[in-house]
Design a protein around this motif. Structure first.
Motif, mmCIF file in Angstrom:
data_model
loop_
_atom_site.group_PDB
_atom_site.id
_atom_site.type_symbol
_atom_site.label_atom_id
_atom_site.label_comp_id
_atom_site.label_asym_id
_atom_site.label_seq_id
_atom_site.Cartn_x
_atom_site.Cartn_y
_atom_site.Cartn_z
ATOM 1 N N ASP A 128 0.847 -1.195 0.000
ATOM 2 C CA ASP A 128 0.000 0.000 0.000
ATOM 3 C C ASP A 128 0.879 1.241 0.000
ATOM 4 O O ASP A 128 2.091 1.177 0.216
ATOM 5 C CB ASP A 128 -0.917 0.004 1.226
ATOM 6 C CG ASP A 128 -2.153 0.887 1.048
ATOM 7 O OD1 ASP A 128 -2.311 1.494 -0.043
ATOM 8 O OD2 ASP A 128 -2.950 0.975 1.997
ATOM 9 N N VAL A 129 0.226 2.379 -0.246
ATOM 10 C CA VAL A 129 0.844 3.699 -0.152
ATOM 11 C C VAL A 129 0.138 4.465 0.957
ATOM 12 O O VAL A 129 -1.088 4.508 1.007
ATOM 13 C CB VAL A 129 0.716 4.478 -1.476
ATOM 14 C CG1 VAL A 129 1.196 5.918 -1.299
ATOM 15 C CG2 VAL A 129 1.474 3.783 -2.598
ATOM 16 N N PHE A 130 0.912 5.046 1.853
ATOM 17 C CA PHE A 130 0.378 5.929 2.890
ATOM 18 C C PHE A 130 0.822 7.333 2.529
ATOM 19 O O PHE A 130 2.013 7.640 2.542
ATOM 20 C CB PHE A 130 0.921 5.520 4.256
ATOM 21 C CG PHE A 130 0.402 6.340 5.413
ATOM 22 C CD1 PHE A 130 -0.739 5.957 6.097
ATOM 23 C CD2 PHE A 130 1.068 7.487 5.817
ATOM 24 C CE1 PHE A 130 -1.208 6.697 7.182
ATOM 25 C CE2 PHE A 130 0.614 8.242 6.888
ATOM 26 C CZ PHE A 130 -0.529 7.843 7.572
ATOM 27 N N ASP A 131 -0.143 8.178 2.159
ATOM 28 C CA ASP A 131 0.225 9.504 1.675
ATOM 29 C C ASP A 131 -0.092 10.592 2.691
ATOM 30 O O ASP A 131 -0.532 10.312 3.818
ATOM 31 C CB ASP A 131 -0.433 9.785 0.324
ATOM 32 C CG ASP A 131 -1.940 10.029 0.413
ATOM 33 O OD1 ASP A 131 -2.535 9.853 1.500
ATOM 34 O OD2 ASP A 131 -2.531 10.393 -0.619
ATOM 35 N N ASP A 151 2.966 7.949 13.805
ATOM 36 C CA ASP A 151 2.034 7.269 14.710
ATOM 37 C C ASP A 151 0.757 6.868 13.979
ATOM 38 O O ASP A 151 0.244 5.756 14.166
ATOM 39 C CB ASP A 151 1.695 8.173 15.898
ATOM 40 C CG ASP A 151 2.849 8.344 16.868
ATOM 41 O OD1 ASP A 151 3.749 7.487 16.866
ATOM 42 O OD2 ASP A 151 2.847 9.340 17.619
ATOM 43 N N ILE A 152 0.245 7.762 13.137
ATOM 44 C CA ILE A 152 -0.964 7.457 12.367
ATOM 45 C C ILE A 152 -0.686 6.312 11.398
ATOM 46 O O ILE A 152 -1.491 5.395 11.243
ATOM 47 C CB ILE A 152 -1.452 8.706 11.608
ATOM 48 C CG1 ILE A 152 -1.861 9.805 12.584
ATOM 49 C CG2 ILE A 152 -2.635 8.344 10.690
ATOM 50 C CD1 ILE A 152 -2.160 11.133 11.914
ATOM 51 N N PHE A 153 0.466 6.367 10.734
ATOM 52 C CA PHE A 153 0.858 5.319 9.791
ATOM 53 C C PHE A 153 0.943 3.963 10.481
ATOM 54 O O PHE A 153 0.406 2.962 9.978
ATOM 55 C CB PHE A 153 2.205 5.678 9.163
ATOM 56 C CG PHE A 153 2.888 4.534 8.473
ATOM 57 C CD1 PHE A 153 2.493 4.122 7.218
ATOM 58 C CD2 PHE A 153 3.929 3.855 9.099
ATOM 59 C CE1 PHE A 153 3.120 3.056 6.580
ATOM 60 C CE2 PHE A 153 4.561 2.793 8.470
ATOM 61 C CZ PHE A 153 4.151 2.389 7.214
ATOM 62 N N LEU A 154 1.624 3.897 11.605
ATOM 63 C CA LEU A 154 1.809 2.634 12.311
ATOM 64 C C LEU A 154 0.474 2.032 12.736
ATOM 65 O O LEU A 154 0.255 0.819 12.616
ATOM 66 C CB LEU A 154 2.701 2.848 13.534
ATOM 67 C CG LEU A 154 4.153 3.255 13.252
ATOM 68 C CD1 LEU A 154 4.869 3.625 14.541
ATOM 69 C CD2 LEU A 154 4.892 2.146 12.530
ATOM 70 N N LYS A 155 -0.423 2.881 13.218
ATOM 71 C CA LYS A 155 -1.740 2.402 13.646
ATOM 72 C C LYS A 155 -2.570 1.953 12.458
ATOM 73 O O LYS A 155 -3.234 0.898 12.496
ATOM 74 C CB LYS A 155 -2.468 3.500 14.416
ATOM 75 C CG LYS A 155 -3.817 3.061 14.981
ATOM 76 C CD LYS A 155 -4.452 4.168 15.796
ATOM 77 C CE LYS A 155 -5.801 3.723 16.367
ATOM 78 N NZ LYS A 155 -6.427 4.798 17.178
ATOM 79 N N ARG A 156 -2.543 2.734 11.382
ATOM 80 C CA ARG A 156 -3.345 2.423 10.193
ATOM 81 C C ARG A 156 -2.966 1.065 9.607
ATOM 82 O O ARG A 156 -3.831 0.288 9.189
ATOM 83 C CB ARG A 156 -3.148 3.519 9.145
ATOM 84 C CG ARG A 156 -3.812 3.265 7.792
ATOM 85 C CD ARG A 156 -5.311 3.535 7.833
ATOM 86 N NE ARG A 156 -5.583 4.899 8.207
ATOM 87 C CZ ARG A 156 -5.644 5.917 7.352
ATOM 88 N NH1 ARG A 156 -5.434 5.711 6.050
ATOM 89 N NH2 ARG A 156 -5.922 7.143 7.777
ATOM 90 N N HIS A 157 -1.679 0.761 9.577
ATOM 91 C CA HIS A 157 -1.208 -0.455 8.930
ATOM 92 C C HIS A 157 -0.774 -1.542 9.910
ATOM 93 O O HIS A 157 -0.211 -2.553 9.488
ATOM 94 C CB HIS A 157 -0.073 -0.122 7.966
ATOM 95 C CG HIS A 157 -0.538 0.616 6.746
ATOM 96 N ND1 HIS A 157 -1.239 0.005 5.719
ATOM 97 C CD2 HIS A 157 -0.437 1.927 6.402
ATOM 98 C CE1 HIS A 157 -1.531 0.895 4.793
ATOM 99 N NE2 HIS A 157 -1.048 2.071 5.172
ATOM 100 N N ALA A 158 -1.037 -1.325 11.190
ATOM 101 C CA ALA A 158 -0.711 -2.328 12.219
ATOM 102 C C ALA A 158 0.752 -2.765 12.100
ATOM 103 O O ALA A 158 1.077 -3.951 12.024
ATOM 104 C CB ALA A 158 -1.637 -3.536 12.111
ATOM 105 N N VAL A 159 1.643 -1.794 12.079
ATOM 106 C CA VAL A 159 3.077 -2.040 11.932
ATOM 107 C C VAL A 159 3.759 -1.960 13.294
ATOM 108 O O VAL A 159 3.527 -1.024 14.065
ATOM 109 C CB VAL A 159 3.708 -1.002 10.977
ATOM 110 C CG1 VAL A 159 5.229 -1.093 11.005
ATOM 111 C CG2 VAL A 159 3.186 -1.203 9.560
#
Length: 247
Positions: free
Chosen positions: A153-156, A172-180
């Motif tokens: 995926d792309v996180f923009d 933080d938003i990225f990690l939560k969104r993609h469960a990383v």
């Protein structure tokens, strides 16, 4: 802060630098890549076009000449991190219209990079793009490089609620969104300050620098700088990845 003028040469003939206490990659399950000036070199002539479009947007918005628009654009960049964030904060512009305008560029100089594609494909685990640009721009560029299909995926910037890197909130938003899990992740970036938050979160970090100076970017944005939050520096991303993955 230590400037690395000539990192130790790797077997590829390119240059890599490894910090004495660098985190490794054996534990990495998620590979995260910035887009602009990381997944392609400046020979692709992508960033100069975007930069010129930003200047044009500012000139049109304020009804000023190009030189004045350029100065204002750089003032905003240094103060807010991105011109878009400045224009949203101070003038409440429509960010989607801005992104559409500045990413309306010619992709003819972007060439397929099968070596990079093969190296990314071989990486064990998930692969994601984390960009301050737009999804449409990332997909267009990655598609021309021939590497888009290797990414989950792309996180923009819109996904980050228009909070750009290097702000911790964006990660933080990225990690939560993609469960990383950041402790099992690696981040590749072309600007050293954008690696500070990833490193603090536990990621293995790699700074990607140009092999030759890019005349269209600020010098501080492309320096090979050894700082505590930078584990590796390379001027050959494909070669660097090849050396760290099985054949």
């Amino acid at each position: 802060m230590k400037h690395i003028a000539t990192p130790a040469p790797a077997a590829t003939g390119r240059h890599h630098f490894v910090a004495p206490d660098a985190r490794g990659f054996a534990h990495v399950e998620t590979w995260i890549f910035d887009l602009d000036n990381t997944l392609y070199s400046h020979e692709a002539k992508v960033w100069p076009q975007i930069d010129e479009r930003i200047t044009l947007y500012v000139a049109n918005m304020f009804g000023i000449d190009g030189m004045s628009a350029r100065a204002l654009q750089k003032h905003y960049y240094l103060k807010y991190g991105t011109t878009l964030r400045a224009l949203m904060t101070e003038h409440a512009i429509d960010p989607y219209a801005f992104m559409d305008f500045v990413h309306d560029i010619d992709h003819r100089h972007i060439e397929l990079n099968p070596v990079l594609g093969a190296a990314i494909e071989r990486l064990p685990g998930r692969k994601l793009i984390l960009t301050n640009g737009s999804r449409r721009h990332a997909e267009a560029v990655a598609g021309k490089l021939g590497i888009l299909d290797h990414f989950e995926d792309v996180f923009d910037l819109a996904d980050a609620d228009f909070t750009p890197k290097p702000n911790r909130e964006a990660y933080d938003i990225f990690l939560k969104r993609h469960a990383v899990d950041p402790a099992r992740s690696a981040m590749f970036e072309d600007i050293a300050k954008n690696l500070r938050a990833p490193h603090d979160l536990g990621m293995t970090t790699t700074l990607v620098v140009p092999r030759t100076p890019d005349p269209y970017r600020e010098s501080f944005e492309q320096e090979a700088v050894a700082e505590p939050h930078v584990d590796y520096i390379t001027d050959d991303l494909a070669g660097f990845l090849v050396e760290r993955t099985p054949a």
